[in-house]
Design a protein around this motif. Structure first.
Motif, PDB file in Angstrom:
ATOM      1  N   GLY A   1       7.886   1.369 -11.301  1.00  0.00           N
ATOM      2  CA  GLY A   1       6.940   0.450 -10.668  1.00  0.00           C
ATOM      3  C   GLY A   1       6.779  -0.852 -11.415  1.00  0.00           C
ATOM      4  N   ARG A   2       7.176  -0.856 -12.666  1.00  0.00           N
ATOM      5  CA  ARG A   2       7.083  -2.118 -13.424  1.00  0.00           C
ATOM      6  C   ARG A   2       7.873  -3.215 -12.716  1.00  0.00           C
ATOM      7  N   ARG A   3       8.870  -2.765 -11.935  1.00  0.00           N
ATOM      8  CA  ARG A   3       9.720  -3.731 -11.236  1.00  0.00           C
ATOM      9  C   ARG A   3       8.968  -4.514 -10.159  1.00  0.00           C
ATOM     10  N   ILE A   4       7.812  -4.017  -9.718  1.00  0.00           N
ATOM     11  CA  ILE A   4       7.141  -4.738  -8.612  1.00  0.00           C
ATOM     12  C   ILE A   4       6.536  -6.049  -9.102  1.00  0.00           C
ATOM     13  N   GLY A   5       6.348  -6.178 -10.402  1.00  0.00           N
ATOM     14  CA  GLY A   5       5.846  -7.434 -10.962  1.00  0.00           C
ATOM     15  C   GLY A   5       4.334  -7.542 -10.878  1.00  0.00           C
ATOM     16  N   GLU A   6       3.783  -8.416 -11.691  1.00  0.00           N
ATOM     17  CA  GLU A   6       2.315  -8.502 -11.775  1.00  0.00           C
ATOM     18  C   GLU A   6       1.673  -9.170 -10.574  1.00  0.00           C
ATOM     19  N   LYS A   7       2.466  -9.965  -9.867  1.00  0.00           N
ATOM     20  CA  LYS A   7       1.882 -10.740  -8.763  1.00  0.00           C
ATOM     21  C   LYS A   7       1.629  -9.903  -7.513  1.00  0.00           C
ATOM     22  N   VAL A   8       2.217  -8.693  -7.463  1.00  0.00           N
ATOM     23  CA  VAL A   8       2.059  -7.865  -6.259  1.00  0.00           C
ATOM     24  C   VAL A   8       0.832  -6.965  -6.404  1.00  0.00           C
ATOM     25  N   ARG A   9      -0.103  -7.101  -5.446  1.00  0.00           N
ATOM     26  CA  ARG A   9      -1.304  -6.273  -5.506  1.00  0.00           C
ATOM     27  C   ARG A   9      -0.962  -4.872  -4.996  1.00  0.00           C
ATOM     28  N   LEU A  10      -1.340  -3.851  -5.762  1.00  0.00           N
ATOM     29  CA  LEU A  10      -1.014  -2.478  -5.384  1.00  0.00           C
ATOM     30  C   LEU A  10      -2.254  -1.777  -4.857  1.00  0.00           C
ATOM     31  N   LEU A  11      -2.183  -1.319  -3.587  1.00  0.00           N
ATOM     32  CA  LEU A  11      -3.296  -0.596  -2.972  1.00  0.00           C
ATOM     33  C   LEU A  11      -2.812   0.822  -2.702  1.00  0.00           C
ATOM     34  N   SER A  12      -3.757   1.768  -2.601  1.00  0.00           N
ATOM     35  CA  SER A  12      -3.261   3.112  -2.310  1.00  0.00           C
ATOM     36  C   SER A  12      -4.233   3.933  -1.475  1.00  0.00           C
ATOM     37  N   GLY A  13      -3.671   4.977  -0.863  1.00  0.00           N
ATOM     38  CA  GLY A  13      -4.466   5.888  -0.037  1.00  0.00           C
ATOM     39  C   GLY A  13      -4.853   5.269   1.300  1.00  0.00           C
ATOM     40  N   LYS A  14      -5.665   6.024   2.046  1.00  0.00           N
ATOM     41  CA  LYS A  14      -6.063   5.577   3.394  1.00  0.00           C
ATOM     42  C   LYS A  14      -6.810   4.252   3.352  1.00  0.00           C
ATOM     43  N   LYS A  15      -7.716   4.139   2.383  1.00  0.00           N
ATOM     44  CA  LYS A  15      -8.514   2.906   2.278  1.00  0.00           C
ATOM     45  C   LYS A  15      -7.635   1.714   1.922  1.00  0.00           C
ATOM     46  N   GLY A  16      -6.643   1.972   1.066  1.00  0.00           N
ATOM     47  CA  GLY A  16      -5.719   0.910   0.653  1.00  0.00           C
ATOM     48  C   GLY A  16      -4.915   0.389   1.840  1.00  0.00           C
ATOM     49  N   LEU A  17      -4.487   1.306   2.704  1.00  0.00           N
ATOM     50  CA  LEU A  17      -3.714   0.911   3.883  1.00  0.00           C
ATOM     51  C   LEU A  17      -4.585   0.077   4.832  1.00  0.00           C
ATOM     52  N   GLU A  18      -5.842   0.494   4.975  1.00  0.00           N
ATOM     53  CA  GLU A  18      -6.771  -0.271   5.831  1.00  0.00           C
ATOM     54  C   GLU A  18      -6.989  -1.674   5.249  1.00  0.00           C
ATOM     55  N   GLU A  19      -7.162  -1.723   3.923  1.00  0.00           N
ATOM     56  CA  GLU A  19      -7.405  -3.018   3.284  1.00  0.00           C
ATOM     57  C   GLU A  19      -6.221  -3.956   3.512  1.00  0.00           C
ATOM     58  N   LEU A  20      -5.012  -3.407   3.355  1.00  0.00           N
ATOM     59  CA  LEU A  20      -3.809  -4.218   3.566  1.00  0.00           C
ATOM     60  C   LEU A  20      -3.757  -4.745   5.009  1.00  0.00           C
TER      61      LEU A  20
ATOM     62  N   ALA B   1       0.859  -1.198   0.000  1.00  0.00           N
ATOM     63  CA  ALA B   1       0.000   0.000   0.000  1.00  0.00           C
ATOM     64  C   ALA B   1       0.885   1.234   0.000  1.00  0.00           C
ATOM     65  N   ILE B   2       0.490   2.221  -0.785  1.00  0.00           N
ATOM     66  CA  ILE B   2       1.261   3.471  -0.855  1.00  0.00           C
ATOM     67  C   ILE B   2       0.377   4.638  -0.430  1.00  0.00           C
ATOM     68  N   GLY B   3       1.005   5.699   0.078  1.00  0.00           N
ATOM     69  CA  GLY B   3       0.276   6.835   0.642  1.00  0.00           C
ATOM     70  C   GLY B   3      -0.534   7.601  -0.389  1.00  0.00           C
ATOM     71  N   GLU B   4      -1.517   8.333   0.135  1.00  0.00           N
ATOM     72  CA  GLU B   4      -2.367   9.218  -0.662  1.00  0.00           C
ATOM     73  C   GLU B   4      -1.502  10.089  -1.578  1.00  0.00           C
ATOM     74  N   GLY B   5      -1.764  10.084  -2.851  1.00  0.00           N
ATOM     75  CA  GLY B   5      -1.044  10.979  -3.760  1.00  0.00           C
ATOM     76  C   GLY B   5       0.315  10.444  -4.215  1.00  0.00           C
ATOM     77  N   SER B   6       0.811   9.357  -3.614  1.00  0.00           N
ATOM     78  CA  SER B   6       2.103   8.810  -4.049  1.00  0.00           C
ATOM     79  C   SER B   6       1.917   7.979  -5.304  1.00  0.00           C
ATOM     80  N   LYS B   7       2.960   7.962  -6.123  1.00  0.00           N
ATOM     81  CA  LYS B   7       2.878   7.189  -7.375  1.00  0.00           C
ATOM     82  C   LYS B   7       4.093   6.295  -7.477  1.00  0.00           C
ATOM     83  N   ILE B   8       3.874   5.079  -7.894  1.00  0.00           N
ATOM     84  CA  ILE B   8       4.986   4.147  -8.091  1.00  0.00           C
ATOM     85  C   ILE B   8       5.835   4.582  -9.288  1.00  0.00           C
ATOM     86  N   GLY B   9       5.212   5.180 -10.298  1.00  0.00           N
ATOM     87  CA  GLY B   9       5.940   5.681 -11.466  1.00  0.00           C
ATOM     88  C   GLY B   9       6.392   4.566 -12.398  1.00  0.00           C
ATOM     89  N   ARG B  10       7.258   4.931 -13.334  1.00  0.00           N
ATOM     90  CA  ARG B  10       7.663   3.959 -14.359  1.00  0.00           C
ATOM     91  C   ARG B  10       8.467   2.808 -13.767  1.00  0.00           C
TER      92      ARG B  10
END
Ligand code: NDP
Ligand code: MG
Length: 386
Positions: A68-87, A57-66
């Motif tokens: 980010g391709r390195r994180i691979g397809e298997k990693v689920r990307l969540l973001s913002g306050k709700k994303g952190l709660e979900e994680l 999970a990444i913070g509100e407004g943060s971007k993994i950017g280009r």
């Protein structure tokens, strides 16, 4: 042996990085299921590469950017306050280590507890503001909260095998912080650098300022009250500059049990993750003959008014600790942005505590509302100051 799956919230911070060192050191016992960061994407990406979590999970407004391709397809990307709660509530983890600084930790902690997880809790602010909600939910959902904060880890260990009803007093120790030996008349003119220079621990900026005002000990009193279900008047702060005794428990027969150790957060982090087991490690061991002297003093509440304010808020109860926590957080943020002086921090806390309308049992929404109100009031204070 099944490895414990650990989700580290706040993995780019001081506690988070130390937690990953501990996990790495016990590769046969632990694996990383999730990671989260606010804004430090480059470090998060390095951690993803090394620990291969299932979700991040990444913070509100943060971007993994280009990159980010390195994180691979298997990693689920969540973001913002709700994303952190979900994680925090993800089914793929056994232990959620909460090390997000400040009030941003409240809802993720609640979510992890609600999901019945074992929660290794570093973020004291969650219990200060919402201890009444989080501890009740933990009982309801069978979630165990294991402290990471060194003093609370010490108390937790001293209490093993004992009944809390047989406890007369908890002694929470404090190193005294960076200003213990600095005369109060200099406080008006302290630079950020002097305030952030803690003598014993290397920590994130917010907790370092909290240690300088000593509000950190006040937050820890309230944290202890909720973790151990003990009345605030049976918790005492002792200044202990050597920072070797991490806290003590006095029982009703006068016997006192203390936990001692080197000043290294990897120790309480490791215990929170290994509990109820203990693992051998390669950390430096305590050499008492080298230390020679252990000293203890009463805190000076006039020099450090934030500690008195915390005692008052804790006794007042209801929404007062939430106001204490939010106003301190907003004031520390303003100090770090050079908007106010160091000595304005307790002034702001006092003002907010006296202005707020007390709520007996604040809900999580009430706590969010308090935070918004405090931020706007502190904003006015800052513009008046500049
Ligand atoms: P740091 O400031 O070093 O790290 C905080 C972590 O939280 C970072 O990963 C940061 O991400 C993340 N974060 C901050 N704000 C947000 C947000 N709004 N949303 C999502 N993520 C966010 O703090 P520490 O590690 O020092 O402290 C963490 C907690 O542990 C605090 O509550 C502190 O009181 C407690 N604690 C710390 C101790 C220590 O020795 N450091 C000792 C005892 C308790 P990023 O950096 O990527 O922006
Ligand atoms: Mg502590």
């Amino acid at each position: 042996m099944n490895k414990k799956r650990i989700c580290v919230l706040g993995s780019t911070g001081s506690i988070g990085r130390n937690a990953l060192k501990v996990i790495e050191g016990f590769g046969g016992r632990f694996e990383v299921s999730g990671l989260s960061a606010g804004s430090n994407m480059s470090l998060l990406l390095e951690q993803v590469k090394k620990f291969k979590p299932k979700a991040i999970a990444i913070g509100e407004g943060s971007k993994i950017g280009r990159s980010g391709r390195r994180i691979g397809e298997k990693v689920r990307l969540l973001s913002g306050k709700k994303g952190l709660e979900e994680l925090a509530g993800e089914k793929d983890s056994d232990i959620v280590l909460v090390a997000v600084s400040g009030s941003a930790s409240i809802r993720p902690t609640f979510r992890a507890v609600s999901a019945g997880k074992t929660v290794a809790l570093a973020s004291k602010e969650a219990l200060v503001s919402a201890g009444h909600i989080i501890t009740r939910e933990a009982v309801k959902k069978g979630s165990t909260i294991i402290p990471v904060d060194s003093e609370h880890s010490a108390v937790f260990q001293c209490l093993l095998g004992s009944d809390i009803s047989k406890v007369a007093k908890l002694y929470i120790t404090a190193s005294g912080g960076p200003l213990w030996n600095i005369p109060k008349k200099r406080f008006m003119h302290l630079s950020r650098k002097e305030v952030l220079r803690h003598p014993k621990w290397r920590m994130g900026k917010k907790i370092s300022v909290d240690s300088a005002t000593m509000v950190n000990k006040g937050l820890e009193l309230i944290e202890a009250k909720w973790l151990f279900g003990i009345d605030i008047d049976r918790i005492e702060v002792l200044i202990h500059p050597e920072a070797i005794v991490h806290s003590m428990v006095e029982f009703i027969d006068g016997s006192v049990i203390a936990q001692l150790g080197i000043t290294d957060m990897r120790l309480p982090i490791q215990y929170a993750l290994s509990y109820p087991e203990r693992f051998e490690n390669s950390l430096k061991k305590l050499d008492l003959t080298n230390i020679k002297k252990l000293s203890f003093y009463k805190p000076d509440l006039k020099k450090f008014p934030s500690l008195q304010l915390a005692y008052d808020a804790a006794r007042d109860g209801g929404s007062a600790p939430s106001v204490l926590n939010s106003s301190n957080e907003a004031a520390v943020d303003a100090f770090l942005r050079s908007k106010i002086k160091f000595t304005d921090i307790p002034k702001i806390i006092e003002k907010m505590l006296s202005k707020h309308k007390r709520i007996e049992f604040p809900s999580l929404d009430d706590i969010d509302e308090i935070e918004r109100w405090v931020e706007s009031e502190v904003g006015k204070f800052c513009s008046y100051r500049s």
